[in-house]
Scaffold this motif. Structure first.
Motif, short mmCIF file in Angstrom:
data_model
loop_
_atom_site.label_atom_id
_atom_site.label_comp_id
_atom_site.label_asym_id
_atom_site.label_seq_id
_atom_site.Cartn_x
_atom_site.Cartn_y
_atom_site.Cartn_z
N THR A 104 -23.76 39.32 83.48
CA THR A 104 -25.09 39.76 83.06
C THR A 104 -25.88 40.71 83.83
N ALA A 105 -25.70 40.31 85.24
CA ALA A 105 -26.70 40.77 86.35
C ALA A 105 -25.88 40.43 87.51
N GLN A 106 -26.04 41.49 88.65
CA GLN A 106 -25.24 41.33 89.77
C GLN A 106 -26.28 42.10 90.91
N ASP A 107 -26.62 41.37 91.83
CA ASP A 107 -27.44 41.92 92.91
C ASP A 107 -26.65 41.75 94.29
N HIS A 108 -26.99 42.76 95.19
CA HIS A 108 -26.07 43.08 96.43
C HIS A 108 -27.22 42.98 97.64
N GLN A 109 -27.04 42.74 98.68
CA GLN A 109 -27.98 43.14 99.90
C GLN A 109 -26.87 43.11 101.14
N PRO A 110 -27.23 43.86 101.95
CA PRO A 110 -26.65 43.95 103.43
C PRO A 110 -27.40 42.93 104.05
N THR A 111 -26.51 42.27 105.13
CA THR A 111 -27.08 41.33 105.94
C THR A 111 -27.11 41.89 107.49
N PRO A 112 -28.02 41.42 108.30
CA PRO A 112 -27.97 41.98 109.45
C PRO A 112 -26.80 41.91 110.29
N ASP A 113 -25.78 41.16 110.11
CA ASP A 113 -24.76 41.13 110.73
C ASP A 113 -23.59 41.91 110.04
N SER A 114 -23.89 42.88 109.22
CA SER A 114 -23.06 43.86 108.67
C SER A 114 -22.14 43.26 107.42
N CYS A 115 -22.54 42.06 106.84
CA CYS A 115 -21.89 41.51 105.62
C CYS A 115 -22.64 42.02 104.55
N ILE A 116 -22.26 41.48 103.42
CA ILE A 116 -22.86 41.93 102.12
C ILE A 116 -23.12 40.30 101.28
N ILE A 117 -24.28 40.29 100.88
CA ILE A 117 -24.30 38.97 100.08
C ILE A 117 -24.59 39.46 98.52
#
Length: 155
Positions: free
Chosen positions: A97-110
C-alpha cells in the motif's frame, strides 16, 4: 525513478525484490540477509541468517486452513498466534500500500512498508514491515527486519 533520491531508489528496488522472492520462492531470501542480521516476527526474535531463513521457510508440518475451523473474526487472531511457531502457509501474495525510505547517519537505509497479504485460503490481513539496509561489499543487505500483522482488537 531518476528524480527520486538514491535512498528511495535503493529502498524501492529492495522492497520489490524482497516481496517477489517471498511470494514466489522463500528459499532464496537467504541471499539478502547476513550472519549478523536480526528478524523480529510478531514479537519473536531470530538472529543470524540461518535462523531467519529457517523461520521464513515453508513449514514442514502443515496445519489446516484457519478459516475452515474458526469464524472470520477469530481467524486473524488465531493466524497470528500460529505464525509465532512457523510460517504454515504454502502460498502468499503481498500487496504493498505504501513504502517510505530514509537515509541514516551511518549510510544505511531504513524502509517501512504497509500493505496487505493473503496466505492460502485465509482472509486478507494488513501488515507492517520495517527493514534496515546496509551496503556491504557493494551489495545491499538487510541487517534488521521487523514484521507485524496489523490486527486490531476493538472488542
Amino acid at each position: 525513478m531518476g528524480d527520486k533520491p538514491i535512498w528511495e531508489q535503493i529502498g524501492s528496488s529492495f522492497i520489490q525484490h524482497y516481496y517477489q522472492l517471498f511470494d514466489n520462492d522463500r528459499t532464496q531470501l537467504g541471499a539478502i540477509y547476513i550472519d549478523a542480521s536480526c528478524l523480529t516476527w510478531e514479537g519473536q526474535q531470530f538472529q543470524g541468517k540461518a535462523a531467519i531463513v529457517e523461520k521464513l521457510s515453508v513449514s514442514k508440518s502443515q496445519g489446516p486452513a484457519v478459516s475452515s475451523y474458526f469464524p472470520a473474526l477469530l481467524a486473524t487472531a488465531y493466524h497470528a498466534l500460529f505464525l509465532l511457531q512457523s510460517l504454515p502457509f504454502q502460498k502468499i501474495q503481498h500487496s504493498i500500500t505504501a513504502q517510505d525510505h530514509q537515509p541514516t547517519p551511518d549510510s544505511c537505509i531504513i524502509s517501512m512498508v504497509v500493505g496487505q497479504l493473503k496466505a492460502d485460503e485465509d482472509p486478507i490481513m494488513g501488515f507492517h514491515q520495517m527493514f534496515l539496509l546496509k551496503n556491504i561489499n557493494d551489495a545491499w543487505v538487510c541487517t534488521n527486519d521487523m514484521f507485524r500483522l496489523a490486527l486490531h482488537n476493538f472488542g
